[in-house]
Design an enzyme around this catalytic site. Structure first.
Site, PDB file in Angstrom:
ATOM      1  N   CYS A  75       0.834  -1.204   0.000  1.00 37.99           N
ATOM      2  CA  CYS A  75       0.000   0.000   0.000  1.00 37.99           C
ATOM      3  C   CYS A  75       0.863   1.246   0.000  1.00 37.99           C
ATOM      4  O   CYS A  75       1.896   1.303   0.668  1.00 37.99           O
ATOM      5  CB  CYS A  75      -0.901   0.021   1.238  1.00 37.99           C
ATOM      6  SG  CYS A  75      -2.328  -1.042   1.093  1.00 37.99           S
ATOM      7  N   HIS A  76       0.408   2.244  -0.739  1.00 37.60           N
ATOM      8  CA  HIS A  76       1.087   3.532  -0.753  1.00 37.60           C
ATOM      9  C   HIS A  76       0.711   4.321   0.498  1.00 37.60           C
ATOM     10  O   HIS A  76      -0.380   4.161   1.033  1.00 37.60           O
ATOM     11  CB  HIS A  76       0.660   4.336  -1.992  1.00 37.60           C
ATOM     12  CG  HIS A  76       1.132   3.735  -3.262  1.00 37.60           C
ATOM     13  ND1 HIS A  76       0.449   2.728  -3.901  1.00 37.60           N
ATOM     14  CD2 HIS A  76       2.225   4.002  -4.016  1.00 37.60           C
ATOM     15  CE1 HIS A  76       1.107   2.393  -5.001  1.00 37.60           C
ATOM     16  NE2 HIS A  76       2.186   3.156  -5.095  1.00 37.60           N
ATOM     17  N   MET A 112      -8.193  -0.096   0.700  1.00 32.14           N
ATOM     18  CA  MET A 112      -7.505  -0.803   1.789  1.00 32.14           C
ATOM     19  C   MET A 112      -7.612  -0.025   3.098  1.00 32.14           C
ATOM     20  O   MET A 112      -7.732  -0.619   4.173  1.00 32.14           O
ATOM     21  CB  MET A 112      -6.043  -1.064   1.433  1.00 32.14           C
ATOM     22  CG  MET A 112      -5.858  -2.022   0.270  1.00 32.14           C
ATOM     23  SD  MET A 112      -6.749  -3.590   0.462  1.00 32.14           S
ATOM     24  CE  MET A 112      -6.005  -4.244   1.939  1.00 32.14           C
ATOM     25  N   GLU A 113      -7.603   1.292   3.018  1.00 31.50           N
ATOM     26  CA  GLU A 113      -7.737   2.115   4.218  1.00 31.50           C
ATOM     27  C   GLU A 113      -9.118   1.936   4.845  1.00 31.50           C
ATOM     28  O   GLU A 113      -9.240   1.828   6.073  1.00 31.50           O
ATOM     29  CB  GLU A 113      -7.459   3.577   3.886  1.00 31.50           C
ATOM     30  CG  GLU A 113      -5.990   3.879   3.635  1.00 31.50           C
ATOM     31  CD  GLU A 113      -5.425   3.372   2.308  1.00 31.50           C
ATOM     32  OE1 GLU A 113      -4.203   3.435   2.133  1.00 31.50           O
ATOM     33  OE2 GLU A 113      -6.205   2.901   1.443  1.00 31.50           O
ATOM     34  N   ASP A 127     -11.534  -6.290  21.839  1.00 33.32           N
ATOM     35  CA  ASP A 127     -10.577  -6.083  22.926  1.00 33.32           C
ATOM     36  C   ASP A 127     -11.236  -5.483  24.162  1.00 33.32           C
ATOM     37  O   ASP A 127     -10.987  -5.917  25.284  1.00 33.32           O
ATOM     38  CB  ASP A 127      -9.440  -5.175  22.448  1.00 33.32           C
ATOM     39  CG  ASP A 127      -8.438  -4.903  23.554  1.00 33.32           C
ATOM     40  OD1 ASP A 127      -7.899  -5.880  24.115  1.00 33.32           O
ATOM     41  OD2 ASP A 127      -8.197  -3.724  23.862  1.00 33.32           O
TER      42      ASP A 127
END
Length: 164
Positions: A75-76, A112-113, A127
């Site tokens: 990824c950039h 992707m982000e 969590d």
């Protein structure tokens, strides 16, 4: 369509976007976590001992989206201009849905982000609630839509898309 993350010898490479034009791009992803009744009620009523679960998860998701290039090797690094995380619940199924929309003006997209933002947000819910339920299930993470770029717009017709 060919895969773009491999060179002529089959070796992994980062795609060269040098000559691409900057365009406005957006991406929205979704995912869900299924929890037990105790967790669902505690999240809804704000009584989880670790604090505001969805508020913390939204912040974590934004941070995750901003750090995607640290996690996904090809990824950039992108100058994200906007990232929004929000949640919806389905009480009868004890499901918490997470959505992430990311925007950028740049040479490559933010799919992707958006996917990373959803993933990190849902992991944060897990969590913060694992003391109440270690059997929570994270799933159905997918790209809802993307706009901009050479490949054009995409709208995924998954069942929850109408809520995005």
């Amino acid at each position: 369509m060919e895969l773009t993350h491999f060179d002529e010898n089959g070796k992994a490479v980062m795609v060269d976007v040098t000559k691409k034009e900057d365009t406005e791009r957006t991406a929205t992803a979704a995912g869900k976590i299924t929890v037990n009744e105790e967790v669902f009620e505690a999240v809804k009523s704000g009584t989880v001992k670790k604090g505001d679960v969805l508020g913390v998860a939204a912040t974590a998701g934004i941070m995750g989206a901003k750090r995607t290039s640290d996690l996904i090797p090809m990824c950039h690094i992108l100058p994200i201009t906007s990232c929004r995380i929000w949640f919806e619940t389905e009480p009868e199924k004890r499901e918490i849905y997470c959505y992430c929309t990311v925007k950028v003006t740049g040479k490559t997209g933010v799919e992707m982000e958006a996917l990373t933002g959803v993933s990190v947000a849902l992991l944060t819910v897990y969590d913060m609630c694992k003391a109440l339920d270690k059997n929570m299930e994270i799933g159905e993470i997918y790209l809802c839509s993307k706009t901009g770029g050479k490949s054009g717009d995409l709208y995924n017709d998954k069942k929850r898309l109408e809520r995005v």
